[in-house]
Design a protein around this motif. Structure first.
Motif, mmCIF file in Angstrom:
data_model
loop_
_atom_site.group_PDB
_atom_site.id
_atom_site.type_symbol
_atom_site.label_atom_id
_atom_site.label_comp_id
_atom_site.label_asym_id
_atom_site.label_seq_id
_atom_site.Cartn_x
_atom_site.Cartn_y
_atom_site.Cartn_z
ATOM 1 N N GLU A 310 0.832 -1.205 0.000
ATOM 2 C CA GLU A 310 0.000 0.000 0.000
ATOM 3 C C GLU A 310 0.871 1.262 0.000
ATOM 4 O O GLU A 310 2.110 1.186 -0.006
ATOM 5 C CB GLU A 310 -0.922 -0.008 1.226
ATOM 6 C CG GLU A 310 -1.873 -1.208 1.245
ATOM 7 C CD GLU A 310 -2.690 -1.269 2.539
ATOM 8 O OE1 GLU A 310 -2.326 -0.541 3.501
ATOM 9 O OE2 GLU A 310 -3.657 -2.040 2.579
ATOM 10 N N ASN A 311 0.205 2.407 0.036
ATOM 11 C CA ASN A 311 0.928 3.686 -0.006
ATOM 12 C C ASN A 311 1.870 3.867 1.166
ATOM 13 O O ASN A 311 2.943 4.469 1.025
ATOM 14 C CB ASN A 311 -0.071 4.848 -0.051
ATOM 15 C CG ASN A 311 -0.734 4.961 -1.418
ATOM 16 O OD1 ASN A 311 -0.236 4.425 -2.404
ATOM 17 N ND2 ASN A 311 -1.862 5.651 -1.478
ATOM 18 N N VAL A 312 1.484 3.346 2.322
ATOM 19 C CA VAL A 312 2.350 3.491 3.482
ATOM 20 C C VAL A 312 3.654 2.721 3.270
ATOM 21 O O VAL A 312 4.742 3.147 3.694
ATOM 22 C CB VAL A 312 1.627 3.028 4.775
ATOM 23 C CG1 VAL A 312 1.308 1.528 4.729
ATOM 24 C CG2 VAL A 312 2.459 3.368 6.012
ATOM 25 N N ASP A 313 3.570 1.573 2.558
ATOM 26 C CA ASP A 313 4.770 0.791 2.244
ATOM 27 C C ASP A 313 5.621 1.530 1.214
ATOM 28 O O ASP A 313 6.855 1.553 1.296
ATOM 29 C CB ASP A 313 4.366 -0.593 1.716
ATOM 30 C CG ASP A 313 3.352 -1.265 2.620
ATOM 31 O OD1 ASP A 313 3.641 -1.405 3.814
ATOM 32 O OD2 ASP A 313 2.262 -1.632 2.132
ATOM 33 N N ALA A 314 4.945 2.127 0.230
ATOM 34 C CA ALA A 314 5.655 2.906 -0.782
ATOM 35 C C ALA A 314 6.378 4.090 -0.158
ATOM 36 O O ALA A 314 7.493 4.455 -0.559
ATOM 37 C CB ALA A 314 4.673 3.382 -1.844
ATOM 38 N N GLU A 315 5.748 4.696 0.855
ATOM 39 C CA GLU A 315 6.368 5.844 1.536
ATOM 40 C C GLU A 315 7.680 5.436 2.199
ATOM 41 O O GLU A 315 8.692 6.146 2.102
ATOM 42 C CB GLU A 315 5.404 6.421 2.566
ATOM 43 C CG GLU A 315 5.946 7.631 3.294
ATOM 44 C CD GLU A 315 4.926 8.259 4.243
ATOM 45 O OE1 GLU A 315 5.281 9.228 4.926
ATOM 46 O OE2 GLU A 315 3.783 7.748 4.295
ATOM 47 N N VAL A 316 7.675 4.275 2.870
ATOM 48 C CA VAL A 316 8.896 3.777 3.515
ATOM 49 C C VAL A 316 9.981 3.543 2.467
ATOM 50 O O VAL A 316 11.148 3.928 2.648
ATOM 51 C CB VAL A 316 8.601 2.483 4.300
ATOM 52 C CG1 VAL A 316 9.902 1.843 4.779
ATOM 53 C CG2 VAL A 316 7.684 2.771 5.485
ATOM 54 N N ALA A 317 9.599 2.927 1.332
ATOM 55 C CA ALA A 317 10.570 2.641 0.284
ATOM 56 C C ALA A 317 11.147 3.925 -0.307
ATOM 57 O O ALA A 317 12.367 4.043 -0.514
ATOM 58 C CB ALA A 317 9.910 1.800 -0.810
ATOM 59 N N CYS A 318 10.269 4.894 -0.575
ATOM 60 C CA CYS A 318 10.734 6.152 -1.163
ATOM 61 C C CYS A 318 11.673 6.911 -0.224
ATOM 62 O O CYS A 318 12.686 7.486 -0.641
ATOM 63 C CB CYS A 318 9.547 7.020 -1.553
ATOM 64 S SG CYS A 318 8.645 6.406 -2.998
ATOM 65 N N GLN A 320 13.552 5.523 2.030
ATOM 66 C CA GLN A 320 14.818 4.803 2.024
ATOM 67 C C GLN A 320 15.672 5.187 0.808
ATOM 68 O O GLN A 320 16.894 5.276 0.892
ATOM 69 C CB GLN A 320 14.570 3.289 2.034
ATOM 70 C CG GLN A 320 15.869 2.460 2.037
ATOM 71 C CD GLN A 320 15.620 0.951 2.052
ATOM 72 O OE1 GLN A 320 14.549 0.496 2.434
ATOM 73 N NE2 GLN A 320 16.605 0.186 1.614
ATOM 74 N N LEU A 321 15.025 5.452 -0.304
ATOM 75 C CA LEU A 321 15.711 5.824 -1.543
ATOM 76 C C LEU A 321 16.109 7.309 -1.585
ATOM 77 O O LEU A 321 16.750 7.753 -2.534
ATOM 78 C CB LEU A 321 14.825 5.494 -2.756
ATOM 79 C CG LEU A 321 14.729 4.006 -3.110
ATOM 80 C CD1 LEU A 321 13.547 3.727 -4.012
ATOM 81 C CD2 LEU A 321 16.028 3.534 -3.782
ATOM 82 N N GLY A 322 15.697 8.068 -0.556
ATOM 83 C CA GLY A 322 16.090 9.462 -0.455
ATOM 84 C C GLY A 322 15.106 10.444 -1.015
ATOM 85 O O GLY A 322 15.416 11.637 -1.181
ATOM 86 N N TYR A 323 13.859 9.972 -1.322
ATOM 87 C CA TYR A 323 12.832 10.853 -1.850
ATOM 88 C C TYR A 323 11.880 11.271 -0.747
ATOM 89 O O TYR A 323 11.735 10.576 0.277
ATOM 90 C CB TYR A 323 12.063 10.164 -2.983
ATOM 91 C CG TYR A 323 12.889 9.834 -4.194
ATOM 92 C CD1 TYR A 323 13.149 10.817 -5.165
ATOM 93 C CD2 TYR A 323 13.414 8.573 -4.374
ATOM 94 C CE1 TYR A 323 13.914 10.524 -6.277
ATOM 95 C CE2 TYR A 323 14.182 8.260 -5.488
ATOM 96 C CZ TYR A 323 14.430 9.239 -6.429
ATOM 97 O OH TYR A 323 15.176 8.953 -7.537
ATOM 98 N N TRP A 324 11.168 12.374 -1.030
ATOM 99 C CA TRP A 324 10.059 12.755 -0.170
ATOM 100 C C TRP A 324 8.813 12.055 -0.710
ATOM 101 O O TRP A 324 8.650 11.898 -1.910
ATOM 102 C CB TRP A 324 9.820 14.270 -0.196
ATOM 103 C CG TRP A 324 10.894 15.040 0.509
ATOM 104 C CD1 TRP A 324 11.966 15.693 -0.027
ATOM 105 C CD2 TRP A 324 10.993 15.192 1.914
ATOM 106 N NE1 TRP A 324 12.746 16.248 0.925
ATOM 107 C CE2 TRP A 324 12.168 15.970 2.172
ATOM 108 C CE3 TRP A 324 10.235 14.789 3.022
ATOM 109 C CZ2 TRP A 324 12.592 16.331 3.439
ATOM 110 C CZ3 TRP A 324 10.644 15.150 4.294
ATOM 111 C CH2 TRP A 324 11.803 15.906 4.492
ATOM 112 N N TYR A 325 7.987 11.617 0.177
ATOM 113 C CA TYR A 325 6.736 10.958 -0.257
ATOM 114 C C TYR A 325 5.573 11.803 0.168
ATOM 115 O O TYR A 325 5.452 12.195 1.326
ATOM 116 C CB TYR A 325 6.614 9.556 0.369
ATOM 117 C CG TYR A 325 5.421 8.799 -0.167
ATOM 118 C CD1 TYR A 325 5.536 8.014 -1.336
ATOM 119 C CD2 TYR A 325 4.192 8.857 0.478
ATOM 120 C CE1 TYR A 325 4.452 7.312 -1.831
ATOM 121 C CE2 TYR A 325 3.106 8.176 -0.020
ATOM 122 C CZ TYR A 325 3.251 7.394 -1.167
ATOM 123 O OH TYR A 325 2.168 6.710 -1.661
ATOM 124 N N VAL A 326 4.678 12.170 -0.778
ATOM 125 C CA VAL A 326 3.501 12.994 -0.469
ATOM 126 C C VAL A 326 2.269 12.162 -0.709
ATOM 127 O O VAL A 326 2.129 11.539 -1.760
ATOM 128 C CB VAL A 326 3.467 14.259 -1.331
ATOM 129 C CG1 VAL A 326 2.231 15.075 -1.022
ATOM 130 C CG2 VAL A 326 4.714 15.100 -1.119
#
Length: 326
Positions: A310-318, A320-326
């Motif tokens: 889900e989006n919450v998992d994508a947020e953690v991944a992003c 970790q990759l150094g991106y901001w997640y909105v």
């Protein structure tokens, strides 16, 4: 004599009934008989099988026919001058060992009718029972009454190419997408074969992978494993996890319920070090910040399943990759 169940029904007159010979007669009509056949039907017509030879010289020779290799297939015997098959009833690994030794192999096991091609012609022997010490199968006890047998009951054998324990139990991975993952095969009795899926799990896979020189591994079920060919060697493999070789685990060589649809595979890990494990990357996208998510796990890059992601998992991944997640 061939009983009515093995004889094609005739037609027209039924001449003789209740025939009784002493054995000394030169003609059947010299025997006692009844010419009242009013109670007989053609489904009771009798048949005979005349022997091509009654010499005991060379009688009892064996051969393997209709197999996938010279050492495995349907077992046939030369009896009374004619090649024929052997009925499955009471035939087991002891009888197969005697047969294989007679054929010049070190030993062997029985193949049931389910995995043996049906023969044709005569079924010669039934209820073969050996002690194991016989040098020829015809020295075992047997019955030539095959009334309850058909070619659906033909027995087969798998004779071993080697009975030496030296180098036995070697493993290899075949038909995979990489050298460390694919169908698991074992060298047993001098021959490469597959392993049945029944009860094989990650503990057994770990033992196999460690034997192959990897740090650990997991099991791949038949659904994602390419079917093998040849022999299925082991069934019901059960390891504790402490074994250094898969052949040191408990197993069964009765593979009657197995086929190559049940071949098991393994995925052996390239690394078990926690250092740098879990690195992420984005691949195959139309921009550097969007695309397929890959993860480095056990020393190997792979993907992540979308199920329950889900989006919450994508947020953690992003993050970790150094991106901001909105």
């Amino acid at each position: 004599m061939h009983p009515a169940s093995l004889v094609t029904d005739g037609k027209g007159a039924i001449w003789l009934n209740e025939v009784h010979c002493s054995g000394s007669e030169s003609k059947l009509l010299n025997c006692a008989y009844n010419d009242d056949s009013t109670n007989c039907r053609h489904n009771e017509d009798v048949g005979i099988h005349c022997f091509l030879s009654c010499s005991t010289e060379d009688q009892g020779g064996l051969r393997i026919s209709a197999g996938i290799a010279v050492n495995q297939g349907r077992l046939e015997i030369n009896y009374k001058g004619e090649w024929g098959t052997i009925c499955y009833k009471n035939f087991d690994n002891v009888e197969a060992e005697v047969a294989c030794k007679q054929l010049g192999y070190c030993s062997g096991i029985m193949h049931p009718p389910r995995i043996t091609h049906n023969g044709d012609g005569v079924v010669w022997l039934n209820d073969v029972t050996c002690s194991g010490s016989e040098s020829r199968l015809l020295n075992c006890s047997f019955d030539i009454n095959i009334e309850q047998c058909s070619h659906r009951d033909d027995v087969g054998v798998h004779c071993f190419l080697s009975c030496s324990p030296e180098n036995e139990g070697g493993l290899r991975i075949s038909a995979g997408i990489a050298v460390n993952q694919g169908r698991l095969e074992i060298n047993y009795k001098g021959e490469w074969g597959t392993i049945c899926y029944k009860n094989f799990d990650n503990v057994d896979a770990e033992v196999a992978c460690k034997q192959l020189g990897y740090c650990s591994g997991i099991m791949h079920p038949p659904r994602i494993t390419n079917n093998g060919d040849g022999v299925v060697w082991l069934n019901d493999v059960t390891c504790s996890g402490s074994e250094s070789r898969l052949l040191n685990c408990s197993f069964d060589i009765n593979i009657e319920q197995c086929s190559h649809h049940d071949d098991v595979g393994v995925h052996c890990f390239l690394s078990c070090s926690p250092e740098n494990e879990g690195s992420l990357r984005i691949m195959s996208g139309f921009a550097v910040n969007q695309g397929r998510l890959d993860i480095n796990y056990k020393g190997e890059w792979g993907t992540v399943c979308s199920r329950d992601f889900e989006n919450v998992d994508a947020e953690v991944a992003c993050k970790q990759l150094g991106y901001w997640y909105v």
